[in-house]
Write a protein that holds these residues in place. Structure first.
Motif, short mmCIF file in Angstrom:
data_model
loop_
_atom_site.label_atom_id
_atom_site.label_comp_id
_atom_site.label_asym_id
_atom_site.label_seq_id
_atom_site.Cartn_x
_atom_site.Cartn_y
_atom_site.Cartn_z
N SER A 56 0.83 -1.21 0.00
CA SER A 56 0.00 0.00 0.00
C SER A 56 0.86 1.26 0.00
O SER A 56 0.54 2.24 -0.65
N SER A 57 1.98 1.23 0.72
CA SER A 57 2.88 2.40 0.73
C SER A 57 3.56 2.56 -0.62
O SER A 57 3.73 3.68 -1.10
N ALA A 58 3.95 1.45 -1.24
CA ALA A 58 4.60 1.52 -2.54
C ALA A 58 3.64 2.09 -3.58
O ALA A 58 4.03 2.93 -4.40
N ARG A 59 2.37 1.67 -3.53
CA ARG A 59 1.38 2.20 -4.48
C ARG A 59 1.17 3.69 -4.25
O ARG A 59 1.06 4.46 -5.19
N MET A 60 1.14 4.11 -2.99
CA MET A 60 0.95 5.53 -2.70
C MET A 60 2.10 6.34 -3.27
O MET A 60 1.89 7.37 -3.90
N LEU A 61 3.33 5.87 -3.10
CA LEU A 61 4.48 6.60 -3.62
C LEU A 61 4.51 6.61 -5.15
O LEU A 61 4.93 7.59 -5.76
N GLU A 62 4.06 5.53 -5.76
CA GLU A 62 4.02 5.50 -7.23
C GLU A 62 3.10 6.58 -7.79
O GLU A 62 3.33 7.09 -8.87
N GLU A 63 2.05 6.91 -7.05
CA GLU A 63 1.09 7.90 -7.50
C GLU A 63 1.56 9.34 -7.25
O GLU A 63 0.95 10.27 -7.74
#
Length: 69
Positions: A56-63
């Protein structure tokens, strides 16, 4: 006694610039007291095995345009 000090309102744009963010932080800093902490001790390199990031943190940073795009 009444505090008549005038504070700037919160920025209308939540994605404001860095100056706006710094101003918000400066206005809020007096409201929090940092706990006393012991200085950090160095960590032996043998204790460092890598970094695990939750999906979830990785997805947030990708955005975030500054980090992912």
């Amino acid at each position: 006694m009444t505090n008549l000090e005038d504070h700037a309102p919160a920025p209308a744009d939540p994605d404001g610039d860095l100056a706006s963010l710094r101003g918000d932080c400066a206005r809020m800093a007096p409201h929090w007291a940092a706990p006393e902490r012991d200085p950090a001790r160095p960590v032996p390199p043998s204790w460092i095995h890598g970094v695990t990031v939750p999906a979830s943190s990785a997805r947030m940073l990708e955005e975030m345009p500054d980090y992912g795009n």
